[in-house]
Each structure stands twice: as C-alpha cells, then as structure tokens.
Write an enzyme that holds these catalytic residues in place. Sequence first.
Site, PDB file in Angstrom:
ATOM      1  N   HIS A  30       0.826  -1.224   0.000  1.00 57.24           N
ATOM      2  CA  HIS A  30       0.000   0.000   0.000  1.00 57.24           C
ATOM      3  C   HIS A  30       0.857   1.270   0.000  1.00 57.24           C
ATOM      4  CE1 HIS A  30      -3.921  -1.948   0.307  1.00 57.24           C
ATOM      5  NE2 HIS A  30      -3.271  -2.870   1.008  1.00 57.24           N
ATOM      6  N   GLY A 115      -7.678 -14.101  -7.322  1.00 58.41           N
ATOM      7  CA  GLY A 115      -8.140 -13.660  -6.000  1.00 58.41           C
ATOM      8  C   GLY A 115      -7.201 -14.058  -4.875  1.00 58.41           C
ATOM      9  N   ASP A 165       1.844  -3.900  -9.579  1.00 62.26           N
ATOM     10  CA  ASP A 165       1.601  -5.224 -10.153  1.00 62.26           C
ATOM     11  C   ASP A 165       1.923  -5.256 -11.648  1.00 62.26           C
ATOM     12  OD1 ASP A 165       0.614  -5.432  -7.632  1.00 62.26           O
ATOM     13  OD2 ASP A 165      -1.481  -5.673  -8.211  1.00 62.26           O
TER      14      ASP A 165
HETATM   15  C1  GLA Z   1      -2.860  -4.382  -5.079  1.00 59.40           C
HETATM   16  C2  GLA Z   1      -2.680  -3.199  -6.030  1.00 59.40           C
HETATM   17  C3  GLA Z   1      -1.260  -2.643  -5.964  1.00 59.40           C
HETATM   18  C4  GLA Z   1      -0.829  -2.361  -4.524  1.00 59.40           C
HETATM   19  C5  GLA Z   1      -1.150  -3.548  -3.627  1.00 59.40           C
HETATM   20  C6  GLA Z   1      -0.921  -3.231  -2.178  1.00 59.40           C
HETATM   21  O1  GLA Z   1      -2.063  -5.459  -5.481  1.00 59.40           O
HETATM   22  O2  GLA Z   1      -2.979  -3.566  -7.354  1.00 59.40           O
HETATM   23  O3  GLA Z   1      -1.163  -1.485  -6.758  1.00 59.40           O
HETATM   24  O4  GLA Z   1      -1.402  -1.188  -4.057  1.00 59.40           O
HETATM   25  O5  GLA Z   1      -2.492  -3.994  -3.762  1.00 59.40           O
HETATM   26  O6  GLA Z   1       0.427  -2.990  -1.949  1.00 59.40           O
END
Ligand code: GLA
Length: 382
Positions: A30, A115, A165
Amino acid sequence: MNIRQQFQQYFGKECRIAEAPGRVNLIGEHTDYNQGFVLPGAIDKKIYVALAANADHILKLNALQYNEQYSFSLDDMHPVKGWPTYLLGMIAMVMPEKRLPQGMDIMITGNVPVGAGMSSSAALCSAMGLALNEIFQLGLSRMDIALAGQKTEQQFAGLQCGIMDQFASLHGKAGHLMKLDCRSLEYEYMPFHFPEIRIVLVNSMVSHTLASSEYNIRRQQCEAGVKVLQKRDPSILSLRDADLKQLEAQRKEMDETVFKRCRFVLEENQRLQDACDSLTRRNLDDFGKLMYASHAGLSKDYEVSCPESDYLVKTIKEIKAVKGARQMGGGFGGCIISLVEKNEAETFIQAIQEKYAVEFGKRPECYIMNIDDGARMESVIV
Ligand code: GLA
C-alpha cells in the site's frame, strides 16, 4: 494439449502467444499509490494470451480455464463484468482511436491463482498489452504498457490501484527483486540469490468481496491525511513527502483512523529501505523481522488483514525454519508470503496445511515460488 493446439482446434488457425507473470511483493504494501517504494518480483506462474486476426469484424474471446466464450463488436470497448473487461480495457488504452482495426480471436489460459493477491488481472493486462504492441507495432515501452494496465484496472475494473503489479509483470528479471520508486518510476534490480531459502506462498483461500471497495477507501484516507499535512506544509504532495514527526504534529487535526493509515504508510516505506539494506548485507533474519512488522502494521493500523491471515502469520511465526512472513497484496485474505529454509519447506507446508485445516475447515494451497522473467512474446508452450 498446449494453448497453441487448443487455439488451432477451437479457432482453426495459427496464433501469436504472449505470456505474463503474476508477482510476489516482499515488502512495501500500500505504498505504491502513496508514491513510495515497493519490492516485487515476477514469478513462475503466468497468464497466456493467444491471438489471431479474423475476417468477421468481431472480437471473439475464449477462456480455457473457465470454459467461457464471449463476443464483442469492435465498437464495444467499455467495461463489462468478469475477465473480458481487462482485454477490452487494454484495447481501449493502447489502440489508436481506442479500437481494433480488424476482428480478432483470443484465447486465454494460465496458472496464476485468481483472488490470491498474486496479480492475475495485472498479468492478463500485461500479456494483452504486449501482444497488441507487437502485432500492431505500436511502439510502446514496457512502462507505457504497465501504465495502460493500471488505467485499465482503474477505469475498467474500478480498483484505484497503484503501479506495482503491472510494473512487476512487465519488468521482472529471473533471480532479482525490483526496488521501484513509484514517484519517479525509476527502479533497481536487487539480486535475490539465497539457495538455502524458498519463497513459499500460503493461500488463505479467502478472497474478500469487499477488497476493492475497502482498497479504494484506504486510498482516500491517505489522500485525506495528505490534505491535513498540506495545511502546515504546502510542499507535501503525497505521503512520500512527509515524515513521522510531521504526522505526529498534525495528529490532533486529523481523524484517528486517517492518522493510523498514514502512520502505516510512512513506517512501511522506512521498513522497505531497511529491508533493502538487510538484503545488501545478506541478512535474512533482519529482513524477516521487518516482514513480521509489516504484517502487524497491515493488521492493526491499516486494517486490511482478516482472522485467517492473522492466524497464518501468527502460526508461521512459531515455526523455527521461517525467517519472516506477512500478508501480501491488496489484503483481506489472499496469500501469506514466507521465507522458509529450503530443507524444511515441505515439512513447513504440511504442518501449516494441517493446522489451518483444523482451525478453518479448509486446506490452504501452498506454492513454492521462483523469481522469474517478466512478460514476453511466444516462448514457453503450455
Ligand atoms: C494491489 C494493487 C497494488 C498495490 C497492492 C498493495 O495489489 O494492485 O497497486 O497497491 O495492492 O500494496
């Protein structure tokens, strides 16, 4: 049968194939949408997208693992429910005039669990973006494709995610983590070469339906914190620009929940820096402690954990062969990432599966992960 053969059988023609991996994130959760740092690596679980032109002027989609088929008019590039939205989104984000110039047949498959916090949707977007870039010679960089994937997630799936990601899926390098500065988008490959250690993911098998709405709320709470900090120091544009002293000084001015969210993000960024230092020193004991501290913050201050994840981390912490563990990804379940001594990995998996089954009545899937290369066009045949 591999995807090329399946494509041939179903659509009756040859295809091009793009593959893109899911990701792990060792620490720095986050922090991406707060312009901080993350430390992901691409993994050896992937999504495959096979494509070929058709003369019917429609987009025909087939997902092997769901046995689902859809078709869309070429002018239909708007959000829909389920996995097709990621493909439609990528077309809208990267193609000139937001549409395909010709009909296409597309088949998808893969082995990234959905998920589970391993970014299967980012992998799908990355594979699709790479394929479109290659087939239509769009001249996009990997970072352009990652940004298009992020926009797709935001505008076509409603998750106000950061860039981690999609970035990781496209920039991965075998045996390396990536320390990404989410503000400048500069990154550094950090070798993760510990032959005596395995990265083991324990899937809580919980995939919370509120995950995306709660995620978006967390993001708003961080932004609310920035607004308060800005009143005192207008040069603070994101939590990246603030430190714990400044936050403490404004504590009374903000909602206590907002304060806790911001404190977590500031501490998590510091933990990431410390974790990178311990990696450089090759000290996984220190690294592991930071992972446990990260989980405590995710659970208590950021409140994105759940009883299942907390149980797993607490139980894993008691096992001597483990260096560190924490919940990974957006939260509310998904996978626990843990660093386990290689020789003990199988025993560890068995022990945790048994304990969890007794406590929650379901058996967690476990995956031993390798850090692999990022997305590419036609290579491995599944
Ligand atoms: C998800 C979001 C990412 C990141 C994570 C938490 O995977 O897609 O952008 O914010 O949560 O770190």
